[in-house]
Design an enzyme around this catalytic site. Structure first.
Site, PDB file in Angstrom:
ATOM      1  N   ARG A   1       0.640  -1.163   0.002  1.00  0.00           N
ATOM      2  CA  ARG A   1      -0.035  -0.198  -0.050  1.00  0.00           C
ATOM      3  C   ARG A   1       0.712   1.420   0.168  1.00  0.00           C
ATOM      4  O   ARG A   1       0.294   2.330  -0.580  1.00  0.00           O
ATOM      5  CB  ARG A   1      -1.006   0.157   1.043  1.00  0.00           C
ATOM      6  CG  ARG A   1      -2.252  -0.972   1.006  1.00  0.00           C
ATOM      7  CD  ARG A   1      -3.166  -0.797   2.076  1.00  0.00           C
ATOM      8  NE  ARG A   1      -4.434  -1.292   1.573  1.00  0.00           N
ATOM      9  CZ  ARG A   1      -5.543  -1.748   2.458  1.00  0.00           C
ATOM     10  NH1 ARG A   1      -5.156  -1.284   4.097  1.00  0.00           N
ATOM     11  NH2 ARG A   1      -6.456  -2.121   2.152  1.00  0.00           N
TER      12      ARG A   1
ATOM     13  N   LYS B   1     -17.313 -15.998   4.615  1.00  0.00           N
ATOM     14  CA  LYS B   1     -18.511 -15.748   4.606  1.00  0.00           C
ATOM     15  C   LYS B   1     -19.207 -15.256   3.492  1.00  0.00           C
ATOM     16  O   LYS B   1     -18.862 -14.352   2.842  1.00  0.00           O
ATOM     17  CB  LYS B   1     -18.895 -14.793   5.834  1.00  0.00           C
ATOM     18  CG  LYS B   1     -18.662 -15.607   7.122  1.00  0.00           C
ATOM     19  CD  LYS B   1     -19.034 -14.440   8.107  1.00  0.00           C
ATOM     20  CE  LYS B   1     -19.125 -14.809   9.551  1.00  0.00           C
ATOM     21  NZ  LYS B   1     -19.604 -13.864  10.563  1.00  0.00           N
TER      22      LYS B   1
ATOM     23  N   GLY C   1      -8.072  -8.400   1.006  1.00  0.00           N
ATOM     24  CA  GLY C   1      -6.849  -8.709   1.738  1.00  0.00           C
ATOM     25  C   GLY C   1      -6.335  -9.995   1.761  1.00  0.00           C
ATOM     26  O   GLY C   1      -5.053 -10.113   1.525  1.00  0.00           O
TER      27      GLY C   1
ATOM     28  N   GLY D   1     -12.835  -4.180   1.172  1.00  0.00           N
ATOM     29  CA  GLY D   1     -14.257  -3.750   1.145  1.00  0.00           C
ATOM     30  C   GLY D   1     -14.631  -2.733  -0.081  1.00  0.00           C
ATOM     31  O   GLY D   1     -15.811  -2.667  -0.395  1.00  0.00           O
TER      32      GLY D   1
HETATM   33  P1  ADP Z   1     -10.775 -11.406   1.363  1.00  0.00           P
HETATM   34  O1  ADP Z   1      -9.880 -10.954   2.566  1.00  0.00           O
HETATM   35  O2  ADP Z   1      -9.844 -11.581   0.275  1.00  0.00           O
HETATM   36  O3  ADP Z   1     -11.785 -10.412   0.961  1.00  0.00           O
HETATM   37  P2  ADP Z   1     -12.297 -12.886   3.124  1.00  0.00           P
HETATM   38  O4  ADP Z   1     -11.810 -12.298   4.186  1.00  0.00           O
HETATM   39  O5  ADP Z   1     -13.796 -12.697   2.691  1.00  0.00           O
HETATM   40  O6  ADP Z   1     -11.185 -12.760   1.864  1.00  0.00           O
HETATM   41  O7  ADP Z   1     -11.850 -14.604   3.518  1.00  0.00           O
HETATM   42  C1  ADP Z   1     -10.866 -15.150   3.746  1.00  0.00           C
HETATM   43  C2  ADP Z   1     -10.813 -15.985   4.908  1.00  0.00           C
HETATM   44  O8  ADP Z   1     -11.708 -17.132   4.522  1.00  0.00           O
HETATM   45  C3  ADP Z   1      -9.395 -16.701   5.060  1.00  0.00           C
HETATM   46  O9  ADP Z   1      -9.063 -16.516   6.437  1.00  0.00           O
HETATM   47  C4  ADP Z   1      -9.857 -18.265   4.705  1.00  0.00           C
HETATM   48  O10 ADP Z   1      -9.049 -18.944   5.618  1.00  0.00           O
HETATM   49  C5  ADP Z   1     -11.237 -18.245   5.108  1.00  0.00           C
HETATM   50  N1  ADP Z   1     -11.739 -19.395   4.233  1.00  0.00           N
HETATM   51  C6  ADP Z   1     -11.722 -19.705   3.067  1.00  0.00           C
HETATM   52  N2  ADP Z   1     -12.145 -21.121   2.758  1.00  0.00           N
HETATM   53  C7  ADP Z   1     -13.034 -21.636   4.153  1.00  0.00           C
HETATM   54  C8  ADP Z   1     -13.312 -22.607   4.393  1.00  0.00           C
HETATM   55  N3  ADP Z   1     -13.795 -23.532   3.711  1.00  0.00           N
HETATM   56  N4  ADP Z   1     -13.919 -22.634   5.901  1.00  0.00           N
HETATM   57  C9  ADP Z   1     -13.387 -21.725   6.637  1.00  0.00           C
HETATM   58  N5  ADP Z   1     -12.785 -20.720   6.108  1.00  0.00           N
HETATM   59  C10 ADP Z   1     -12.592 -20.157   5.062  1.00  0.00           C
HETATM   60 MG    MG Z   2     -10.282 -10.725   4.567  1.00  0.00          MG
END
Ligand code: ADP
Ligand code: MG
Length: 474
Positions: free
Chosen positions: A36, A197, A353, A376
């Protein structure tokens, strides 16, 4: 882009407050990932070379309105000093006589970083007094903090009431890349969504379902879709209260002829920890004591095959618990595939992230077309919403045809930078890392003067137009 950028501003000798996103991970007083900070450099260099006094402002972490020594910006200042090879002092506080004095002593080309804005609760509260004080430090405001643009805070929204407000080069690149996805994606266009989620991603899926040809779902969020299909998922992460949404999304996809690819087989683990027992199962009937943690081989092959001819991809959210190497295979396989697509000319945009961390860990980040610095913010943008921190920036005059017989001088001034921009746009921020930026900044300094009054006269119209555009696409 329909917002004025620093290329349109006359910054020579002016005090320019730049909201940057220096919310970087720290450990042992050191910056762990400086992407960043690096991403903000084109804007800083362009301003410095154009002779501005550059006042940088950022938040770091969640100090909740209290001075927190572990969240001081000093390590960021040090990193920035190394990267710019130019001293970047950090003030002891964002407010106060000492800070005001330090800013008064600034000379053109100098840079000062204000201490963590969120040490003051007024920042997140978008307190008008706090915004006015920040504004009093400068003549011009620049927002380059795309990652914070979805928050209406004093330094992202309140301050723009007081100063002419321009987009930085990073902000410009982010908006250009993300709007391309919504407005003119080369097809086939795929969205890949994963992560923990589904609840935070329903609106973005809804909007993308009106744009994409292919929707690939994985990670924890896919489990809720498996539930919606009547499958059992054992102890896996899921949101039963979102099953109805998942069902509705699947129905809309069918109606819109969007192909949906869900996992067909999965890695299940006894616990979501390193060194636990795990195996592959079909994603049909997962026994009660197992957690889904990654894609199985068949799912990987299915997804890689489905994505093999895409021309545009947006990816948010890892496809498994990638933090544990044994459960990173699905995420890694898709990342490799996308790097290959990007090398063959596809547009691959990644936001989030954890997704970015997963790709960076594989050394694939530089191969992608665009890695968004905002998780976000990128999702909210792709929901079709105008981000508050973007909305307050000065609008570029609409194209000549739409504004008959307006002030001649104004029109000339505002069309020039826009022509210059079409040829540079996405590449501009890259070239700015080298010594180039002086030219555009200096050039626009002479041509763009009249934009200020003109922009003031127009702000509502273009803002509305763009809001409508995104809404009408829903
Ligand atoms: P980003 O930061 O890229 O937007 P998120 O924060 O939405 O992504 O999600 C990332 C998290 O999702 C990671 O910590 C990963 O461990 C978790 N994750 C991915 N697949 C699973 C799963 N099957 N069960 C539980 N957690 C999961
Ligand atoms: Mg995340």
């Amino acid at each position: 882009m329909d917002k004025l950028t620093i290329r349109d501003a006359d910054v020579a000798g002016k005090r320019v407050l730049v909201r940057v996103d220096f919310n970087v991970p720290l450990a042992d007083g050191k910056v762990q990932d400086d992407s960043r900070i690096r991403a903000s450099i084109p804007t800083i260099v362009a301003l410095v070379q154009a002779g501005a006094k550059v006042i940088l402002a950022s938040h770091l972490g969640r100090p909740n309105g209290k001075v927190t020594d572990s969240l001081r910006l000093r390590p960021v200042g040090q990193r920035l000093t190394e990267l710019l090879r130019r001293n970047v002092p950090v003030t002891g506080d964002a407010l106060g006589i000492g800070t005001e004095d330090a800013l008064k002593r600034m000379r053109p080309g100098e840079i000062v970083l204000l201490e963590n804005l969120r040490f003051h609760p007024e920042e997140e509260a978008n307190d008008p007094g706090f915004a006015a004080t920040l504004a009093s430090y400068a003549d011009i405001y620049v927002n380059d903090a795309f990652g914070t643009a979805h928050r209406a805070h004093a330094s992202t929204v309140g301050i723009a009431k007081h100063l002419p407000a321009y987009a930085g080069l990073l902000m410009e690149r982010e908006l250009t890349m993300l709007s391309r996805l919504l407005e003119s994606p080369e097809r086939p266009f795929a969205a890949i969504l994963g992560g923990a989620k589904v609840s935070g991603k329903i609106d973005v899926i809804d909007n993308l379902l009106t744009k994409v040809d292919l929707l690939v779902l994985g990670g924890g969020m896919a489990n809720t879709f498996l539930l919606a299909q009547g499958k059992t998922i054992g102890k896996s992460l899921a949101e039963p209260d979102r099953v109805e949404d998942a069902r509705r999304i699947l129905a809309t996809a069918e109606k819109n002829k969007v192909r949906v690819v869900l996992p067909v087989d999965v890695i299940v683990a006894k616990e979501v920890t390193r060194g636990t027992e795990y195996k592959t199962l079909l994603a049909e009937k997962i026994p009660a004591s197992w957690h889904i943690v990654d894609l199985g081989k068949q799912s990987q092959e299915l997804m890689v095959e489905a994505l093999s001819n895409v021309k545009t991809v947006f990816w948010n959210g890892p496809l498994g618990v990638f933090e544990i190497p044994s459960f990173a295979h699905g995420t890694n396989a898709v990342a490799r595939m996308l790097a290959d697509r990007a090398e063959h000319g596809a547009t691959v945009v990644i936001g989030g992230g954890d997704s970015v961390a997963a790709i960076t860990r594989q050394g694939l980040a530089s191969k992608m077309t665009h890695i968004s610095t905002g998780g976000g913010a990128s999702l909210e943008f792709l929901e079709g919403r105008e981000l508050p921190g973007v909305q307050v920036l000065l609008d570029r005059e609409p194209a000549q045809a739409k504004t008959p017989a307006r002030k001649q001088a104004t029109k000339k001034a505002s069309t020039k930078p826009s022509t210059a921009k079409t040829s540079t746009s996405a590449k501009a921020s890259k070239s700015a890392t080298t010594a180039k930026p002086t030219k555009p900044a200096a050039k626009s300094a002479t041509t763009a003067k009249p934009t200020k009054p003109s922009a003031k006269a127009t702000p509502t119209k273009p803002a509305k137009t763009s809001a409508k555009t995104s809404a009408s696409r829903k």
